[in-house]
Design a protein around this motif. Structure first.
Motif, short mmCIF file in Angstrom:
data_model
loop_
_atom_site.label_atom_id
_atom_site.label_comp_id
_atom_site.label_asym_id
_atom_site.label_seq_id
_atom_site.Cartn_x
_atom_site.Cartn_y
_atom_site.Cartn_z
N ILE A 63 0.84 -1.21 0.00
CA ILE A 63 0.00 0.00 0.00
C ILE A 63 0.87 1.25 0.00
O ILE A 63 0.65 2.17 -0.79
CB ILE A 63 -0.96 -0.02 1.20
N PHE A 64 1.88 1.29 0.85
CA PHE A 64 2.71 2.49 0.92
C PHE A 64 3.67 2.58 -0.26
O PHE A 64 4.09 3.67 -0.63
CB PHE A 64 3.44 2.56 2.26
N ASP A 65 3.99 1.46 -0.88
CA ASP A 65 4.79 1.49 -2.09
C ASP A 65 3.99 2.11 -3.24
O ASP A 65 4.49 2.94 -3.99
CB ASP A 65 5.25 0.08 -2.44
N VAL A 66 2.74 1.72 -3.36
CA VAL A 66 1.86 2.30 -4.39
C VAL A 66 1.61 3.77 -4.07
O VAL A 66 1.53 4.60 -4.98
CB VAL A 66 0.55 1.50 -4.49
N GLU A 67 1.51 4.10 -2.80
CA GLU A 67 1.31 5.49 -2.41
C GLU A 67 2.45 6.36 -2.92
O GLU A 67 2.23 7.45 -3.45
CB GLU A 67 1.21 5.60 -0.89
N ILE A 68 3.66 5.90 -2.77
CA ILE A 68 4.82 6.68 -3.23
C ILE A 68 4.78 6.86 -4.74
O ILE A 68 5.07 7.94 -5.25
CB ILE A 68 6.12 6.02 -2.76
N THR A 69 4.39 5.82 -5.47
CA THR A 69 4.33 5.96 -6.93
C THR A 69 3.21 6.89 -7.36
O THR A 69 3.25 7.42 -8.47
CB THR A 69 4.16 4.59 -7.61
N LEU A 70 2.21 7.09 -6.52
CA LEU A 70 1.15 8.03 -6.86
C LEU A 70 1.47 9.45 -6.41
O LEU A 70 1.02 10.42 -7.03
CB LEU A 70 -0.17 7.58 -6.23
N ILE A 71 2.24 9.60 -5.36
CA ILE A 71 2.55 10.93 -4.83
C ILE A 71 3.69 11.60 -5.60
O ILE A 71 3.67 12.82 -5.80
CB ILE A 71 2.84 10.86 -3.33
N LEU A 72 4.67 10.84 -6.04
CA LEU A 72 5.82 11.45 -6.71
C LEU A 72 5.45 12.25 -7.97
O LEU A 72 5.98 13.34 -8.17
CB LEU A 72 6.87 10.40 -7.03
N PRO A 73 4.56 11.77 -8.84
CA PRO A 73 4.20 12.61 -9.99
C PRO A 73 3.43 13.87 -9.62
O PRO A 73 3.41 14.83 -10.38
CB PRO A 73 3.33 11.69 -10.85
N ILE A 74 2.82 13.89 -8.46
CA ILE A 74 2.08 15.09 -8.05
C ILE A 74 3.04 16.26 -7.85
O ILE A 74 2.69 17.40 -8.15
CB ILE A 74 1.25 14.80 -6.78
N SER A 75 4.23 16.01 -7.38
CA SER A 75 5.19 17.10 -7.21
C SER A 75 5.55 17.75 -8.55
O SER A 75 5.78 18.95 -8.61
CB SER A 75 6.45 16.60 -6.50
#
Length: 114
Positions: A63-75
């Motif tokens: 879950i937190f691995d997928v979270e990082i892949t979703l948050i990084l493009p937001i920056s």
């Protein structure tokens, strides 16, 4: 003189030969050739119950691995798009993830006592 084309083939072959000569030749133990499965003892019976703690930690990691892949493009999107909607979506996403983590913590999924 050796042509430069053959050097990429000669160097690995030379290193592999040195490895075979200098390598320690032990007889393998019973555990070494067996595959490693998280939460399972490969030597015992396959009918033993599965440890739920390993499964829950794996799910939390995914879950937190997928979270990082979703948050990084937001920056990257923050520099080119409107800041308010992106920030609201990001805060909502983080709140949902933190609520899920808190729920698992309250249910005892992160406790490692047996």
């Amino acid at each position: 003189m050796i042509p430069l084309v053959f050097i990429p083939f000669i160097v690995p072959a030379l290193l592999l030969g040195i490895n075979f000569i200098l390598a320690k030749k032990d007889s393998p133990e019973r555990e070494k050739p067996s595959p490693f499965e998280c939460g399972f003892d490969p030597i015992c019976s396959a009918r033993l119950p599965f440890s739920l703690h390993f499964f829950l930690i794996t799910v939390i990691f995914l879950i937190f691995d997928v979270e990082i892949t979703l948050i990084l493009p937001i920056s990257q999107a923050l520099s080119s798009l409107n800041l308010v909607p992106i920030t609201a979506i990001l805060i909502l996403f983080m709140a949902i993830l933190l609520a899920g983590l808190y729920a698992e913590w309250r249910q005892g999924a992160l406790d490692w006592y047996f």
